[in-house]
Enzyme design. Structure first.
Site, PDB file in Angstrom:
ATOM      1  N   LYS A  53     -19.905 -24.023  57.560  1.00 56.66           N
ATOM      2  CA  LYS A  53     -20.219 -25.435  57.889  1.00 56.66           C
ATOM      3  C   LYS A  53     -19.657 -26.599  57.168  1.00 56.66           C
ATOM      4  O   LYS A  53     -19.592 -27.728  57.491  1.00 56.66           O
ATOM      5  CB  LYS A  53     -21.720 -25.528  57.627  1.00 56.66           C
ATOM      6  CG  LYS A  53     -22.552 -24.410  58.467  1.00 56.66           C
ATOM      7  CD  LYS A  53     -22.132 -24.666  59.856  1.00 56.66           C
ATOM      8  CE  LYS A  53     -22.563 -26.036  60.559  1.00 56.66           C
ATOM      9  NZ  LYS A  53     -22.846 -25.908  62.196  1.00 56.66           N
ATOM     10  N   SER A 269     -26.186 -13.354  59.213  1.00 55.96           N
ATOM     11  CA  SER A 269     -25.275 -13.617  60.248  1.00 55.96           C
ATOM     12  C   SER A 269     -24.001 -12.923  60.469  1.00 55.96           C
ATOM     13  O   SER A 269     -23.625 -12.894  61.612  1.00 55.96           O
ATOM     14  CB  SER A 269     -25.118 -15.055  60.475  1.00 55.96           C
ATOM     15  OG  SER A 269     -24.356 -15.547  59.740  1.00 55.96           O
TER      16      SER A 269
HETATM   17  N1  PMP Z   1     -24.539 -18.262  60.256  1.00 52.01           N
HETATM   18  C1  PMP Z   1     -24.892 -19.113  59.457  1.00 52.01           C
HETATM   19  C2  PMP Z   1     -25.375 -18.546  58.080  1.00 52.01           C
HETATM   20  C3  PMP Z   1     -25.124 -20.512  59.621  1.00 52.01           C
HETATM   21  O1  PMP Z   1     -25.556 -21.239  58.484  1.00 52.01           O
HETATM   22  C4  PMP Z   1     -24.645 -21.135  60.862  1.00 52.01           C
HETATM   23  C5  PMP Z   1     -24.717 -22.627  60.977  1.00 52.01           C
HETATM   24  N2  PMP Z   1     -25.948 -22.991  61.565  1.00 52.01           N
HETATM   25  C6  PMP Z   1     -24.259 -20.029  61.827  1.00 52.01           C
HETATM   26  C7  PMP Z   1     -24.068 -18.994  61.404  1.00 52.01           C
HETATM   27  C8  PMP Z   1     -23.757 -20.775  63.226  1.00 52.01           C
HETATM   28  O2  PMP Z   1     -22.721 -21.938  63.181  1.00 52.01           O
HETATM   29  P1  PMP Z   1     -22.700 -22.911  64.257  1.00 52.01           P
HETATM   30  O3  PMP Z   1     -23.652 -23.830  63.865  1.00 52.01           O
HETATM   31  O4  PMP Z   1     -21.303 -23.248  64.147  1.00 52.01           O
HETATM   32  O5  PMP Z   1     -23.009 -22.365  65.509  1.00 52.01           O
END
Ligand code: PMP
Length: 317
Positions: A53, A269
């Site tokens: 991010k 994630s």
């Molecule tokens: N994984 C984590 C740990 C995140 O903090 C985020 C951001 N919300 C994402 C995945 C997904 O990324 P994006 O917001 O670009 O879809």
């Protein structure tokens, strides 16, 4: 000892200059049993704020500074599941902006402490409402006093996906020598998937774009959204993905443990992203799959996921 007399800005760049150009690693232990499929992950925790991010936050702030939406007297306000808030907090601290973030109160304690360490103000929202509750609170605060804030609204801000279109996407093409055939990414604000996906499509219309999301509304995949039941971000492009896959929280946890045993201490994630890659890879022959590992395990060390035992052999990569 001689002391250098001239210290240029370039010799000592700000932490903000360290955003991007993250390493791409091959996940060879996870390729066993596949048919000539190579798996690669981009380690986004190597950004200075510790997550993917940083890219989006830096771009949203830079674009707003450039067109006058962000001025010195304004507070940066947004809703976040944690990582964007940390990125705003880091950039705000480095550039002298006040930062206020709305965050579900069940976000990991590590995230809350990091935000506080950077000097950001945290407004806690209901854990039952997830990031949607945090979004509603940010909207309420902004509506009550619009002149006081710069509200980037990461879910609806094109600078979010453009950051990935201009940096993450080209880096992946370059780091794979143009060999990639499939790209897999989880959906949160969807900025990563949409930005990288659009760039890769433009580069090679045959590249396969696979989005991934949690398999149910209440899940443990922090940072990701179950789009069938959540507020769909305005920047999401439903026409982009060739395919969408769902991952269960327990499967992501298991992958996080397997990654750790392979020397890669990744976040939840990231485990979900790898689970999606392996799911896709089993159906393929001679492919090059690239995914994004958004953050590391640092913020999840207190999570119960580490206490679970895998079946003998399952802990092995
Ligand atoms: N994984 C984590 C740990 C995140 O903090 C985020 C951001 N919300 C994402 C995945 C997904 O990324 P994006 O917001 O670009 O879809």
């Amino acid at each position: 000892m001689s002391v250098p007399t001239v210290v240029t800005r370039d010799a000592h760049p700000s932490v903000l200059n360290l955003i991007g150009q993250t390493p791409l690693v091959r996940l060879q232990p996870f390729e066993r049993g596949l048919n000539g499929v190579e798996l690669y992950a981009k380690l986004e925790w190597q950004n200075p704020g510790g997550s993917v991010k940083d890219r989006a936050a830096a771009r949203m702030i830079a674009d707003a500074e450039a067109d006058g939406r962000l001025t010195r007297d304004r507070i940066i306000l947004d809703a976040t599941s944690g990582n964007t808030g940390i990125a705003y907090a880091m950039i705000g601290a480095a550039c002298g902006y006040r930062v206020r973030v709305c965050l579900p109160s069940n976000a990991s304690p590590e995230r809350r402490r990091i935000l506080a360490a950077y000097g950001a103000e945290v407004v806690l929202t209901s854990p039952l409402e997830g990031t949607d509750g945090a979004i509603r609170e940010a909207q309420r605060l902004y509506a009550a006093d619009p002149d006081r804030y710069f509200y980037p609204d990461q879910y609806n801000n094109p600078s979010n996906w453009r950051a990935h279109f201009d940096t993450t996407g080209p880096e992946i093409i370059q780091q794979t020598g143009g060999r990639l055939t499939h790209f897999v990414a989880g959906l949160g604000t969807t900025g990563t998937f949409v930005g990288v996906g659009r760039r890769l499509r433009e580069w090679n219309p045959r590249v396969q774009l696979i989005s991934m999301q949690p398999d149910r509304p209440f899940h443990g995949l922090e940072g990701l959204k179950h789009l069938e039941t959540a507020m769909v971000p305005g920047i999401y492009d439903p026409t982009l993905a060739d395919r969408n896959v769902h991952v269960a929280t327990e499967e992501a946890y298991r992958m996080v443990r397997r990654l750790a045993r392979a020397g890669v201490l990744a976040g939840i994630s990231s485990g979900a992203a790898l689970a999606a890659c392996v799911m896709i890879a089993r159906e393929l022959r001679d492919a090059v799959i690239v995914t994004i590992f958004p953050d590391s395990a640092d913020k999840y060390l207190h999570d119960r996921l580490w206490d679970e035992e895998d079946e003998p052999g399952q802990g092995e990569p």
